[in-house]
Design an enzyme around this catalytic site. Structure first.
Site, short mmCIF file in Angstrom:
data_model
loop_
_atom_site.label_atom_id
_atom_site.label_comp_id
_atom_site.label_asym_id
_atom_site.label_seq_id
_atom_site.Cartn_x
_atom_site.Cartn_y
_atom_site.Cartn_z
N GLU A 167 -62.72 -7.48 29.87
CA GLU A 167 -63.95 -7.28 29.07
C GLU A 167 -63.84 -7.83 27.66
O GLU A 167 -64.14 -7.15 26.68
CB GLU A 167 -64.32 -5.79 29.07
CG GLU A 167 -64.49 -5.24 30.49
CD GLU A 167 -64.93 -3.78 30.56
OE1 GLU A 167 -64.86 -3.10 29.53
OE2 GLU A 167 -65.33 -3.35 31.66
N GLU A 277 -64.24 -4.94 41.04
CA GLU A 277 -64.57 -3.53 40.78
C GLU A 277 -65.93 -3.17 41.37
O GLU A 277 -66.78 -2.59 40.71
CB GLU A 277 -64.59 -3.25 39.27
CG GLU A 277 -63.29 -3.54 38.58
CD GLU A 277 -63.28 -3.13 37.10
OE1 GLU A 277 -64.14 -2.32 36.68
OE2 GLU A 277 -62.41 -3.63 36.38
#
Ligand code: XIL
Length: 365
Positions: A167, A277
């Site tokens: 991220e 994910e």
């Protein structure tokens, strides 16, 4: 050989023949996702927690259905490096031992992230507030290098894929800006390439990934990521793959064509792709239609994954809705007033959901 011995041979041979027939019927009749996935040459995985490894219903599903696991939290800084001079590998080790025993590959998650940081490192790593930092650039660089090398070296040869940086780009606004994280603020943008170089030095064979969300479709964020990786690769930085998180929900049907075109351009950079994910939250009431919608979204994703050999893993963010992170995320972050969750392939009672069957069907084609 007398007649009696001969008869015994015949009986034993017949017995073995029958066992063999039943054996085949049994295995063919009960194929699990990992069996289908093996035929299609893709890894099928799930994030798991050391906390639940005593629960047989949980572990049975993990070892039967998946061939890859990701420690959901136990390799994050606050778990593995709780004090400056102390590492705690106990929970991560437990997962690795479990994986080895059951022939499961492991993705490591994550060496650099702006969340789940220990208090000794930064008392406040919140996105929106300035960090109270007690280290200068050189000190923090040494800390990061030591952390990466210690953790990667410990699991050398055992963890095949690493999310090195997680991220790194701004969150939901998709501005394409690098996220102003604790790491960025002190180390500048070079922390990204350095992290990859250090991880590579520690394990030359591990495949190193950059992982993010909201990058599935073409947008400013995925454009910026694409350009950054292209440049890093030109400079020879050891970056091998992109992890697409795919935390989705039934409120928004993804534009699958767009996702596919986007993935193709990353493949064009010579990268390996993993869907890392996946969960598809149900929004509002859990109706049959919602489950169907969820199933369609899962199927759209697996179909893209199966089209390209460079997509090497399809990983759900959890095993069962019983332990999914989504309910807490919905309550604390989204402050959702209606139901938001149940995003996985198995429900709270470990029952297969329509999405499970959709994945199975695609894998079996
Ligand atoms: C989440 C875990 O699932 C939760 O248990 C934990 O409390 C917070 O982190 N993106 C990521 C993951 O890269 O590490 C996050 O995992 C979910 C979002």
């Amino acid at each position: 050989m007398d007649g009696k011995t001969f008869n015994r041979y015949i009986v034993v041979a017949l017995f073995l023949w029958v066992v063999n027939i039943f054996g085949c019927t049994f295995t063919h009749g009960n194929l699990f996702l990992r069996d289908y996935a093996a035929r299609r040459n893709i890894n099928i995985g799930a994030a798991i927690m050391a906390d639940y490894l005593e629960e047989t219903e949980y572990t049975d599903i993990v070892v039967r259905e998946f061939n890859l696991v990701v420690p959901e939290n136990h390799l994050k800084w606050s778990y593995v490096h709780p004090e400056k001079d102390k590492y705690d590998f106990s929970a991560a080790d437990k997962i690795i031992r479990f994986a080895q025993k059951n022939n499961l590959k492991v993705r490591g998650h994550a060496l650099v992230w702006h969340k789940s940081l220990p208090k000794w490192l930064t008392p406040d790593c919140n996105d929106s507030e300035p960090n109270k930092v007690s280290y200068n650039k050189k000190e923090l660089e040494d800390i990061l290098e030591q952390h990466i090398k210690t953790v990667v070296t410990r699991y050398k040869g055992k963890i095949k894929y690493w999310d090195v940086v997680n991220e790194a780009f701004e969150g939901n606004d998709n501005s394409g800006e690098l996220r102003r994280t604790f790491w960025y603020n002190i180390l500048g943008k070079d922390y990204i390439e350095k992290a990859f170089i250090w991880a590579h030095e520690a394990d030359k064979k591990a495949k190193l990934f950059i992982n993010d969300f909201n990058i599935g479709e073409r947008n400013l964020k995925s454009d910026a990521l694409y350009e950054m990786i292209r440049d890093l690769k030109r400079e020879g930085v050891p970056i091998h793959g992109v992890g697409f998180q795919f935390h989705l929900d039934t409120n928004k049907k993804p534009d699958f064509e767009n996702i596919e075109a986007n993935i193709k351009r990353f493949i064009g950079l010579g990268l390996e792709i993993q869907f890392t994910e996946i969960d598809v939250a149900i929004c509002g009431e859990m109706t049959k239609e919602q489950l169907e919608l969820q199933s369609e979204i899962y199927q759209g994703l697996i179909n893209i994954a199966l089209k390209y050999p460079q997509v090497t893993a399809f990983v759900t963010w959890g095993v069962t809705d019983k332990y999914s992170w989504l309910s807490r995320y919905a309550a604390e972050v989204l402050k959702s007033e209606t139901f938001y969750g149940s995003g996985l392939l198995f429900d709270e009672n470990y029952r297969k959901k329509p999405a499970y069957h959709a994945i199975q069907k695609s894998l079996n084609q």
